[in-house]
Design an enzyme around this catalytic site. Structure first.
Site, PDB file in Angstrom:
ATOM      1  N   ARG A   1      13.743   7.179   1.968  1.00  0.00           N
ATOM      2  CA  ARG A   1      14.345   7.321   3.311  1.00  0.00           C
ATOM      3  C   ARG A   1      13.244   7.272   4.359  1.00  0.00           C
ATOM      4  O   ARG A   1      13.381   6.656   5.406  1.00  0.00           O
ATOM      5  CB  ARG A   1      15.150   8.624   3.422  1.00  0.00           C
ATOM      6  CG  ARG A   1      15.586   8.917   4.857  1.00  0.00           C
ATOM      7  CD  ARG A   1      16.751   9.896   4.997  1.00  0.00           C
ATOM      8  NE  ARG A   1      16.765  10.961   4.025  1.00  0.00           N
ATOM      9  CZ  ARG A   1      15.923  12.010   4.010  1.00  0.00           C
ATOM     10  NH1 ARG A   1      15.018  12.143   4.955  1.00  0.00           N
ATOM     11  NH2 ARG A   1      16.005  12.918   3.056  1.00  0.00           N
TER      12      ARG A   1
ATOM     13  N   TYR B   1      29.156  -4.538  23.414  1.00  0.00           N
ATOM     14  CA  TYR B   1      29.889  -4.596  22.144  1.00  0.00           C
ATOM     15  C   TYR B   1      30.876  -3.422  22.045  1.00  0.00           C
ATOM     16  O   TYR B   1      30.535  -2.285  22.412  1.00  0.00           O
ATOM     17  CB  TYR B   1      28.860  -4.536  21.011  1.00  0.00           C
ATOM     18  CG  TYR B   1      29.472  -4.573  19.637  1.00  0.00           C
ATOM     19  CD1 TYR B   1      30.072  -5.724  19.148  1.00  0.00           C
ATOM     20  CD2 TYR B   1      29.439  -3.443  18.820  1.00  0.00           C
ATOM     21  CE1 TYR B   1      30.624  -5.753  17.895  1.00  0.00           C
ATOM     22  CE2 TYR B   1      29.994  -3.463  17.557  1.00  0.00           C
ATOM     23  CZ  TYR B   1      30.588  -4.623  17.094  1.00  0.00           C
ATOM     24  OH  TYR B   1      31.138  -4.657  15.850  1.00  0.00           O
TER      25      TYR B   1
ATOM     26  N   ASP C   1      20.095  -4.815  23.916  1.00  0.00           N
ATOM     27  CA  ASP C   1      20.683  -5.318  22.673  1.00  0.00           C
ATOM     28  C   ASP C   1      20.516  -6.836  22.695  1.00  0.00           C
ATOM     29  O   ASP C   1      21.145  -7.537  23.483  1.00  0.00           O
ATOM     30  CB  ASP C   1      22.164  -4.910  22.618  1.00  0.00           C
ATOM     31  CG  ASP C   1      22.861  -5.363  21.334  1.00  0.00           C
ATOM     32  OD1 ASP C   1      22.409  -6.354  20.729  1.00  0.00           O
ATOM     33  OD2 ASP C   1      23.882  -4.745  20.969  1.00  0.00           O
TER      34      ASP C   1
ATOM     35  N   LYS D   1      24.240 -10.421  12.315  1.00  0.00           N
ATOM     36  CA  LYS D   1      24.632 -11.670  12.965  1.00  0.00           C
ATOM     37  C   LYS D   1      23.589 -12.759  12.702  1.00  0.00           C
ATOM     38  O   LYS D   1      23.365 -13.106  11.562  1.00  0.00           O
ATOM     39  CB  LYS D   1      24.871 -11.406  14.451  1.00  0.00           C
ATOM     40  CG  LYS D   1      25.649 -10.103  14.743  1.00  0.00           C
ATOM     41  CD  LYS D   1      27.078 -10.116  14.219  1.00  0.00           C
ATOM     42  CE  LYS D   1      27.736  -8.739  14.230  1.00  0.00           C
ATOM     43  NZ  LYS D   1      27.743  -8.035  15.503  1.00  0.00           N
TER      44      LYS D   1
HETATM   45  C1  LIG Z   1      27.998  -6.673  15.890  1.00  0.00           C
HETATM   46  C2  LIG Z   1      27.284  -6.134  17.040  1.00  0.00           C
HETATM   47  C3  LIG Z   1      26.831  -4.809  17.067  1.00  0.00           C
HETATM   48  C4  LIG Z   1      27.108  -3.844  15.924  1.00  0.00           C
HETATM   49  O1  LIG Z   1      26.420  -4.196  14.771  1.00  0.00           O
HETATM   50  P1  LIG Z   1      26.954  -3.920  13.262  1.00  0.00           P
HETATM   51  O2  LIG Z   1      25.905  -4.555  12.433  1.00  0.00           O
HETATM   52  O3  LIG Z   1      28.297  -4.552  13.150  1.00  0.00           O
HETATM   53  O4  LIG Z   1      27.032  -2.443  13.100  1.00  0.00           O
HETATM   54  C5  LIG Z   1      26.117  -4.385  18.158  1.00  0.00           C
HETATM   55  N1  LIG Z   1      25.864  -5.206  19.215  1.00  0.00           N
HETATM   56  C6  LIG Z   1      26.295  -6.479  19.226  1.00  0.00           C
HETATM   57  C7  LIG Z   1      25.995  -7.338  20.400  1.00  0.00           C
HETATM   58  C8  LIG Z   1      27.016  -6.981  18.165  1.00  0.00           C
HETATM   59  O5  LIG Z   1      27.462  -8.247  18.190  1.00  0.00           O
END
Ligand SMILES: *Cc1c(COP(=O)(O)O)cnc(C)c1O
Length: 378
Positions: free
Chosen positions: A46, A98, A170, A195
């Site tokens: 961890r 998001y 982000d 993604k």
């Molecule tokens: C999908 C997404 C998230 C969340 O991520 P997960 O891997 O699904 O937990 C956060 N920000 C953006 C812009 C996203 O597209």
């Protein structure tokens, strides 16, 4: 080292002991100590694991940051970063972030006493106006989801410096391949690596990179305390995905550009949202601060019924949540990714029932065009 080379040689290239050019998967939880408290850099997975660490070094290098951290999802990454804040702190957050980010802020962190004002961050003066005495940070996405609004990162960083706020970006939609928020003045950059970074719809992961050592210590403390770490095998999958990030991002971009122009030329589509179209309100800023416009397009087909028909009739665009993978995906944000946002709020934001979002994959562009054409004509 230039970006495309960094993708291959960044982080840890080749295993020191064996020369293996792929980082080994250290599927292990604990490590033998040579004497009490005398270990070789790893005590418990961890806290630190060599495979995860290789990924963490790689993402830090790609984002030009000091330290990187890998989490079991984008939301685990975001929740860990939000755990920097205390009861009574206030955040200014983008109003079309998001859906999961909106949810964790408005239904989890608000219970713990972290207050939020949601504003359209593409309007820098709106951020300035929302700052209060207890404001500690600005959190934004650019381009945003699903309306692809562009925020001037350097301008917001200027406000944050003046007011001593952290700037958290982000960067999921553009990835470090196209945009480096830390270079533009952000303090923390984070990703849903599920993604584009992973890119193959086979891993859920989140990454965080910070610009200085002090923030690095804070995030490592929280990562180890909260424990939402990325397992070794998933860390390895992500590194494998990142090796082809450049090839994929260039293709996503080229195909998205062509499709956006083709959609914009159709009379039966109300609006096309793509920052690479010269009439997009964020076009100039996007050109200035990023090296590419990305592979996401949203467009309005007028009403929810028609949107549903289009989604039922595509063949190569798979109806699914998520984005950023090699296969093209199609969704209706109002009923899928953004369904957790109350309907009145969605209307205010412009996320209409007829809004379709596509993640343009790397299939043949003519197949993609033909597919959308027949679905739109149904
Ligand atoms: C999908 C997404 C998230 C969340 O991520 P997960 O891997 O699904 O937990 C956060 N920000 C953006 C812009 C996203 O597209």
């Amino acid at each position: 080292m230039r970006m495309d080379t960094k993708l291959i040689h960044g982080g840890v290239f080749a295993d020191e002991r064996t020369g293996a050019v792929s980082v080994p998967i250290y599927q292990v939880s604990t490590y033998k100590q040579d004497a009490i408290g005398q270990h070789r850099g790893y005590e418990y997975s961890r806290t630190g694991n060599p495979t995860r660490e290789a990924l963490e070094l790689l993402i830090a290098e790609l984002e030009n940051g000091k330290r990187g951290f890998a989490f079991s999802s984008g939301m685990a990454a975001i929740s860990t970063v939000l755990s920097l804040f205390d009861q009574g702190d206030h955040l200014v957050v983008g109003d079309d972030v998001y859906g999961g980010t909106y949810r964790v802020l408005s239904r989890v962190f608000n219970r713990l006493g972290v207050a939020v004002t949601f504003v359209d961050t593409s309007d820098v003066s709106a951020i300035q106006k929302a700052v209060q005495p207890h404001t500690k940070a600005v959190f934004l996405e650019t381009p945003s989801n699903p309306l692809l609004k562009v925020t001037d990162i350097a301008a917001v960083a200027g406000i944050c410096r003046e007011q001593e706020l952290l700037l958290i970006v982000d960067n999921t939609f553009l990835t470090p391949y196209w945009q480096n928020p830390l270079d533009l003045g952000a303090d923390i950059v984070l990703h849903s690596a599920t993604k584009y970074l992973g890119g193959h719809s086979d891993v859920v992961a989140g990454l965080v990179v910070v610009k200085d050592e002090e923030l690095g210590e804070s995030i490592h403390f929280l990562q180890n305390s909260i424990g939402g770490i990325l397992p070794p095998h998933d860390s390895w999958l992500l590194m494998r995905g990142i090796k082809t990030l450049g090839l994929r991002m260039r293709q996503h971009e080229e195909s998205a550009h062509q499709l956006a122009e083709w959609l914009a030329a159709r009379e039966d589509i109300t609006t096309v949202y793509y920052p690479g179209l010269s009439n997009h309100p964020g076009y100039d800023i996007a050109r200035r601060q990023a090296r590419g416009f990305g592979g996401m397009i949203s467009f309005d087909v007028g009403d929810g019924k028609r949107a549903e028909r289009v989604l039922e009739n595509t063949r190569w665009f798979t109806l699914a949540e998520s984005l950023g993978a090699v296969e093209s995906l199609i969704s209706v944000p109002a009923r899928m990714t953004h369904a957790s946002i109350p309907v009145e709020r969605r209307r205010e934001l412009g996320i209409s029932d007829g809004l379709i979002r596509i993640s343009v994959g790397v299939e043949d562009i003519d197949d993609l065009k033909e597919d959308l054409e027949q679905a739109l004509n149904t």
